[in-house]
Write a protein that holds these residues in place. Sequence first.
Motif, mmCIF file in Angstrom:
data_model
loop_
_atom_site.group_PDB
_atom_site.id
_atom_site.type_symbol
_atom_site.label_atom_id
_atom_site.label_comp_id
_atom_site.label_asym_id
_atom_site.label_seq_id
_atom_site.Cartn_x
_atom_site.Cartn_y
_atom_site.Cartn_z
ATOM 1 N N ALA A 192 25.146 53.822 42.148
ATOM 2 C CA ALA A 192 24.401 52.576 41.965
ATOM 3 C C ALA A 192 23.581 52.261 43.202
ATOM 4 O O ALA A 192 23.947 52.618 44.325
ATOM 5 C CB ALA A 192 25.358 51.425 41.665
ATOM 6 N N PHE A 193 22.465 51.583 42.980
ATOM 7 C CA PHE A 193 21.649 51.076 44.084
ATOM 8 C C PHE A 193 20.556 50.157 43.532
ATOM 9 O O PHE A 193 20.229 50.201 42.345
ATOM 10 C CB PHE A 193 21.025 52.213 44.902
ATOM 11 N N THR A 242 14.031 56.165 50.512
ATOM 12 C CA THR A 242 15.388 56.147 51.050
ATOM 13 C C THR A 242 16.389 56.396 49.933
ATOM 14 O O THR A 242 16.306 55.781 48.863
ATOM 15 C CB THR A 242 15.696 54.780 51.697
ATOM 16 N N THR A 243 17.328 57.295 50.172
ATOM 17 C CA THR A 243 18.361 57.553 49.167
ATOM 18 C C THR A 243 19.359 56.404 49.138
ATOM 19 O O THR A 243 19.516 55.670 50.110
ATOM 20 C CB THR A 243 19.107 58.857 49.474
ATOM 21 N N GLY A 244 20.052 56.253 48.022
ATOM 22 C CA GLY A 244 21.086 55.243 47.919
ATOM 23 C C GLY A 244 22.374 55.714 48.562
ATOM 24 O O GLY A 244 22.466 56.886 48.959
ATOM 25 N N PRO A 245 23.349 54.824 48.673
ATOM 26 C CA PRO A 245 23.301 53.423 48.297
ATOM 27 C C PRO A 245 22.337 52.612 49.172
ATOM 28 O O PRO A 245 22.208 52.866 50.361
ATOM 29 C CB PRO A 245 24.740 52.952 48.502
ATOM 30 N N LYS A 246 21.687 51.657 48.541
ATOM 31 C CA LYS A 246 20.757 50.789 49.251
ATOM 32 C C LYS A 246 20.624 49.493 48.465
ATOM 33 O O LYS A 246 20.788 49.464 47.248
ATOM 34 C CB LYS A 246 19.400 51.460 49.416
ATOM 35 N N THR A 352 30.042 55.571 46.455
ATOM 36 C CA THR A 352 28.824 55.940 45.732
ATOM 37 C C THR A 352 28.070 54.752 45.157
ATOM 38 O O THR A 352 26.972 54.921 44.607
ATOM 39 C CB THR A 352 29.165 56.903 44.586
ATOM 40 N N THR A 353 28.638 53.556 45.260
ATOM 41 C CA THR A 353 27.933 52.381 44.739
ATOM 42 C C THR A 353 27.386 51.492 45.839
ATOM 43 O O THR A 353 26.349 50.845 45.656
ATOM 44 C CB THR A 353 28.841 51.535 43.818
ATOM 45 N N THR A 354 28.065 51.432 46.973
ATOM 46 C CA THR A 354 27.588 50.568 48.061
ATOM 47 C C THR A 354 27.520 51.286 49.400
ATOM 48 O O THR A 354 26.979 50.730 50.357
ATOM 49 C CB THR A 354 28.497 49.339 48.245
ATOM 50 N N GLY A 355 28.096 52.477 49.490
ATOM 51 C CA GLY A 355 28.126 53.173 50.762
ATOM 52 C C GLY A 355 29.318 52.832 51.631
ATOM 53 O O GLY A 355 29.370 53.227 52.801
#
Length: 371
Positions: A192-193, A242-246, A352-355
């Motif tokens: 998610a991002f 920019t790759t996620g998470p972001k 993988t959703t917020t870093g």
Amino acid sequence: MADILTAIGLMSGTSMDGIDVALVETDGERTLRFGPTMAVLYPAAFKAQIERGLADAKAIKRRADRPGELAALERSITDFHAQAVDQFLTENDLPTHSIDLLGFHGQTVLHRPHEGVTVQLGEGQTLADATGVTTVYDMRAADMVAGGQGAPLIPVFHRALASGLKDGGPVCFVNIGGISNITYVDGETLIAFDTGPGNALIDQWVAQEAGIPFDAGGTIASEGRVVASIVERYMAAPFFQTTGPKSLDRNDFPPLQSGAAELADGARSLARLTAEAIAGSIEYLPKPPKRWIVSGGGRLNASIMGDLTETLADAVVETAEAAGFDGDMMEAQAFAYLAVRAKKGLPLTLPTTTGCREAVTGGVIARIKAS
């Protein structure tokens, strides 16, 4: 069988137009039973007060800071939520004791993930005392302490929804509020991002140029043409490379300046920007999703939905309602679900959703004070 709890989710999003209220019965995992919902609009003067609060919030250095009128605004926001809960219980003939939890998001006035600061106005203990219901609030902070962005916060809810879909393969849930975000679900794979502007730039544009709060149904945009230079200028922002998470703050993209286009052309161009930003997220996903399920106010903008259908031509693009969900209330339902997960100590966010460094639960639990 896991314990089923009854929770009410309360969401006031980046549109700042009111409070969504939704009841969910859930075990905080795969079991979901949806109850009544209600939308409570803020008076125009109070929405304007929140907008002024965004300016005050720019001076915040620490999460507890409440410069300017923010302390008074926080009390008012909490009062509005307490009144919304009371109205919801009354209109649906629900006794207070039938509700186990409130999931209270509060009103975001500042989100600076790279500084580890996010501020949602709302006094959880005050709300618990006013309603007589245990309240889970401040659900983003623990994720940030663990190195996360603090957003998006509802992908685990999307995963639960996806588990009930009949067709297999990767699916993307898209929420188009003030900011747009996606959740990619493929079995247990969850990514998610935030993708970029949602409705915020469009709302700012039509308010500035026409004195109206939003482009209802995309009517204004439907009369305009896409000005490619406007879309290209926004899409050149480093965020999109920019790759996620972001994640984003509402004010991370500057408003379209007056005179940059005719009213309808500006609205049309910003709608196209929203769609292209969402479609561009495919670059950062393991596989192209077969299905895109769109919730939030942006799904009602015909230009955004038309552009999404065009730019995602190899997949099915549909509203949440077409998929069997409630596109207006998905976030409120999610915060009811998250409240139950928080109560049970289950993760709200994942790397993988917020870093965040590891799966993190969160939320502060405000219990009812003994009389």
